[in-house]
Design a protein around this motif. Sequence first.
Motif, PDB file in Angstrom:
ATOM      1  N   PRO A 161       9.243  12.809   2.112  1.00 24.49           N
ATOM      2  CA  PRO A 161       7.825  12.755   1.751  1.00 24.49           C
ATOM      3  C   PRO A 161       7.325  11.327   1.648  1.00 24.49           C
ATOM      4  CG  PRO A 161       9.148  13.182  -0.191  1.00 24.49           C
ATOM      5  CD  PRO A 161      10.091  13.224   0.981  1.00 24.49           C
ATOM      6  N   LEU A 162       6.023  11.182   1.755  1.00 20.88           N
ATOM      7  CA  LEU A 162       5.392   9.894   1.526  1.00 20.88           C
ATOM      8  C   LEU A 162       5.256   9.669   0.022  1.00 20.88           C
ATOM      9  CD1 LEU A 162       2.722   9.933   4.369  1.00 20.88           C
ATOM     10  CD2 LEU A 162       5.117   9.246   4.448  1.00 20.88           C
ATOM     11  N   ASP A 163       4.715   8.534  -0.381  1.00 24.24           N
ATOM     12  CA  ASP A 163       4.647   8.191  -1.806  1.00 24.24           C
ATOM     13  C   ASP A 163       3.843   9.220  -2.593  1.00 24.24           C
ATOM     14  OD1 ASP A 163       6.110   5.787  -1.529  1.00 24.24           O
ATOM     15  OD2 ASP A 163       4.306   4.750  -0.836  1.00 24.24           O
ATOM     16  N   ASP A 164       2.700   9.601  -2.039  1.00 31.34           N
ATOM     17  CA  ASP A 164       1.797  10.519  -2.731  1.00 31.34           C
ATOM     18  C   ASP A 164       1.636  11.789  -1.894  1.00 31.34           C
ATOM     19  OD1 ASP A 164       1.441   8.334  -4.418  1.00 31.34           O
ATOM     20  OD2 ASP A 164      -0.465   7.750  -3.453  1.00 31.34           O
ATOM     21  N   VAL A 165       1.626  12.934  -2.563  1.00 31.46           N
ATOM     22  CA  VAL A 165       1.377  14.213  -1.896  1.00 31.46           C
ATOM     23  C   VAL A 165       0.229  14.897  -2.625  1.00 31.46           C
ATOM     24  CG1 VAL A 165       2.319  16.433  -1.184  1.00 31.46           C
ATOM     25  CG2 VAL A 165       3.812  14.416  -1.251  1.00 31.46           C
ATOM     26  N   ILE A 205     -10.026  12.087  -4.845  1.00 31.46           N
ATOM     27  CA  ILE A 205      -8.636  12.081  -4.387  1.00 31.46           C
ATOM     28  C   ILE A 205      -8.031  10.695  -4.573  1.00 31.46           C
ATOM     29  CG2 ILE A 205      -7.126  12.443  -2.396  1.00 31.46           C
ATOM     30  CD1 ILE A 205      -9.273  14.384  -1.310  1.00 31.46           C
ATOM     31  N   ALA A 206      -8.802   9.663  -4.268  1.00 32.03           N
ATOM     32  CA  ALA A 206      -8.310   8.297  -4.444  1.00 32.03           C
ATOM     33  C   ALA A 206      -7.998   7.997  -5.909  1.00 32.03           C
ATOM     34  CB  ALA A 206      -9.341   7.303  -3.908  1.00 32.03           C
ATOM     35  N   SER A 207      -8.805   8.538  -6.814  1.00 31.31           N
ATOM     36  CA  SER A 207      -8.538   8.342  -8.250  1.00 31.31           C
ATOM     37  C   SER A 207      -7.246   9.035  -8.673  1.00 31.31           C
ATOM     38  CB  SER A 207      -9.711   8.870  -9.070  1.00 31.31           C
ATOM     39  OG  SER A 207     -10.880   8.128  -8.826  1.00 31.31           O
ATOM     40  N   SER A 262      -0.020   5.917  -8.804  1.00 27.12           N
ATOM     41  CA  SER A 262       0.468   4.534  -8.681  1.00 27.12           C
ATOM     42  C   SER A 262       0.628   3.860 -10.037  1.00 27.12           C
ATOM     43  CB  SER A 262      -0.476   3.724  -7.789  1.00 27.12           C
ATOM     44  OG  SER A 262      -1.721   3.516  -8.426  1.00 27.12           O
ATOM     45  N   ASN A 263      -0.079   4.392 -11.052  1.00 26.03           N
ATOM     46  CA  ASN A 263       0.030   3.841 -12.411  1.00 26.03           C
ATOM     47  C   ASN A 263       1.091   4.543 -13.247  1.00 26.03           C
ATOM     48  OD1 ASN A 263      -1.933   1.863 -12.095  1.00 26.03           O
ATOM     49  ND2 ASN A 263      -3.595   3.276 -12.593  1.00 26.03           N
ATOM     50  N   GLY A 264       1.937   5.348 -12.613  1.00 27.13           N
ATOM     51  CA  GLY A 264       3.089   5.890 -13.332  1.00 27.13           C
ATOM     52  C   GLY A 264       3.106   7.383 -13.545  1.00 27.13           C
ATOM     53  N   ALA A 265       2.029   8.091 -13.226  1.00 23.74           N
ATOM     54  CA  ALA A 265       2.053   9.549 -13.376  1.00 23.74           C
ATOM     55  C   ALA A 265       2.930  10.166 -12.295  1.00 23.74           C
ATOM     56  CB  ALA A 265       0.642  10.111 -13.301  1.00 23.74           C
ATOM     57  N   ASP A 266       3.579  11.280 -12.640  1.00 26.68           N
ATOM     58  CA  ASP A 266       4.376  12.032 -11.666  1.00 26.68           C
ATOM     59  C   ASP A 266       3.600  13.214 -11.095  1.00 26.68           C
ATOM     60  OD1 ASP A 266       7.071  10.665 -11.948  1.00 26.68           O
ATOM     61  OD2 ASP A 266       6.690  11.236 -14.032  1.00 26.68           O
ATOM     62  N   GLN A 285       0.830  -1.200   0.000  1.00 31.35           N
ATOM     63  CA  GLN A 285       0.000   0.000   0.000  1.00 31.35           C
ATOM     64  C   GLN A 285       0.868   1.256   0.000  1.00 31.35           C
ATOM     65  OE1 GLN A 285      -2.713   0.172   3.251  1.00 31.35           O
ATOM     66  NE2 GLN A 285      -3.884   1.873   2.411  1.00 31.35           N
ATOM     67  N   ARG A 286       0.467   2.216  -0.858  1.00 30.18           N
ATOM     68  CA  ARG A 286       1.221   3.461  -0.957  1.00 30.18           C
ATOM     69  C   ARG A 286       0.850   4.383   0.207  1.00 30.18           C
ATOM     70  NH1 ARG A 286       3.333   4.712  -6.087  1.00 30.18           N
ATOM     71  NH2 ARG A 286       2.930   6.944  -5.804  1.00 30.18           N
ATOM     72  N   SER A 287       1.840   5.131   0.673  1.00 29.81           N
ATOM     73  CA  SER A 287       1.611   6.106   1.732  1.00 29.81           C
ATOM     74  C   SER A 287       1.206   7.440   1.118  1.00 29.81           C
ATOM     75  CB  SER A 287       2.873   6.276   2.581  1.00 29.81           C
ATOM     76  OG  SER A 287       3.961   6.697   1.763  1.00 29.81           O
TER      77      SER A 287
END
Length: 445
Positions: free
Chosen positions: A97-101, A116-118, A124-128, A2-4
Motif C-alpha cells: 500500500p501507499l502511505d495513505d489509503v 480528503i486532504a485534511s 501525516s500528523n500521527g493518526a492511524d 511528499q506522502r503517497s
Amino acid sequence: MQRSCQAIILAAGQGTRMKSSKPKVLHQVAHLPMVSHVAKAAINAGSQKISLVVGPDMDPVLKAVRSIHKNVQSHQQIERLGTAHAVLAAESDLGQPLDDVIILYGDTPLVESQTIASMRAALSNGADVVVLGFRAEKPDPYGRLLEEEGQLVAIREAKDASEDELKVDFCNAGIMAFSGKIILQLLKRIDNDNAQKEYYLTDAVELANRSGLKVVAMEAEEAEVQGVNSRLELARVEATFQQRARLNAMTEGATLQDPETVYFAHDTEIGRDVVIEQNVVFGPGVEVADEATIRAFSHLEGAKVASHCVIGPYARLRPGADLREAAKVGNFCEVKKAVIDQGAKVNHLSYIGDAHVGAKANIGAGTITCNYDGFNKSKTEIGAGAFIGSNSALVAPVIVEEGAIVGAGSVITKTVEANSLTLTRAKQMALSNWATKFREKNSKG
C-alpha cells in the motif's frame, strides 16, 4: 518528503431505489456521473492511484472513472457482504500500500478534495485511522461517533446505541482514511459476528483502539457527505451542488442577477465581472472570460466566450462555438462548431454551424449556413467585414470573401468575391391593380 496516496472507491451497489437500468453511481450531478465527482476529489487531494470496487457487468463505471484518471484498477465484489468485505475486494492493491489509503463511496459525490486532504494531513500528523463525521439535524438513523479525550473509541449504530449515546449528534459519514501500514491487518481482523452476518468497516475503529493505535474523527458539513439512494436524494444533491457553484461564481467576481435560476455544469469556468442574467443554463465544457454578458434564457454547452462578448437573450451556443473578443450572438440565434471572430455580430434569428465568421462581419436576421447535405458536414467561410443580408442561405462549402456584401434573400452556392455585391433573388415584378381584382373575384362567391 511528499506522502503517497491511493483511494478505494466503493461503487458496487445497484441502487434499486433509483429504479434504473444503469448503476446508481452513473447517475449525473451537474452533467458528470457521481462516481466521477468522487474520483476528481480524490485526484485533487493527491491520490496517485484509484482502486475501484464494482459489481458484475459494471464496465461503464470503470470507463467513467478512467475518463478522470488513467491509473485505475478495477475489482469485483460478487457478494455484498458489507463495507469491509467490499474494501477487501481490492486486497491485491493493498499488498504494497501507499502511505495513505482513503475509503470513499461512489454515491457521495459532493465530498471535497480539501476534506480528503485534511484527513491525509491528520495521518501525516500521527493518526492511524481517521473517520469523517458530521453534525446532523436529525441524527436518529445514523451511527454515532463516540469520542473520549480526543480519541475516537467507537462507531455505534443507532439500533445498538444506549440512551446517552443516542443524544450524541456527531454522526458517521462513512468516509475513512487509514495508514497504509496497518489497513490490511485491521481489515482481516474484522468478523461478521452480527445479526446481518456482514463485515463492517466501522468495526476497524474498536479494533484499532484495542491495538493502541491513534484514531481520530474529523468534521464536515452534513451537505457535503450526502449520499444518494433515490431520485429524490439525487435532486437534493444537485441542488446543493448548484448552490455551491452559484456562491463560488459570485465570490470570484461574477454577477448573477437571479442566482436561483442559473444552472452550472461541473466544469463551468466563469471570469470576473461577468454578468449572467436570469434563466441561463451551462452544459459541460463552457469557458466565459472576464466582462462578458450572458443574457436571459440562454443555453451554452462546449463553448468558449471571450471577454466583452454579449450572448442572448434566448441564444444557444452548442459544442465548438468559439466567440472571440467583443463578438455578439443575439436573440434566438444558434451557433455550433463555429468561430465568431473579434467584433463580429450574429444578432437575430440565425443559425451558424461549421463556419468561420471573420472579424467585424455582420450576419443579418434569418441567415443560415446550410452545412449538412444529409450525409456530410461542410464549412462556410465568411471574411472579415463582410455583410450578409437578412434571410440569406449560404450553401456550404462556400466562401464569402473579405468585405463582400450579400443582398437580402440570397442563396449563395459559389464564392463571393471580396468587396463585391452579390444578389441571387428573382427580379421584382408588379401587376398593377391585380390585388383589387383578386379580392373582387373571391368576394362574389
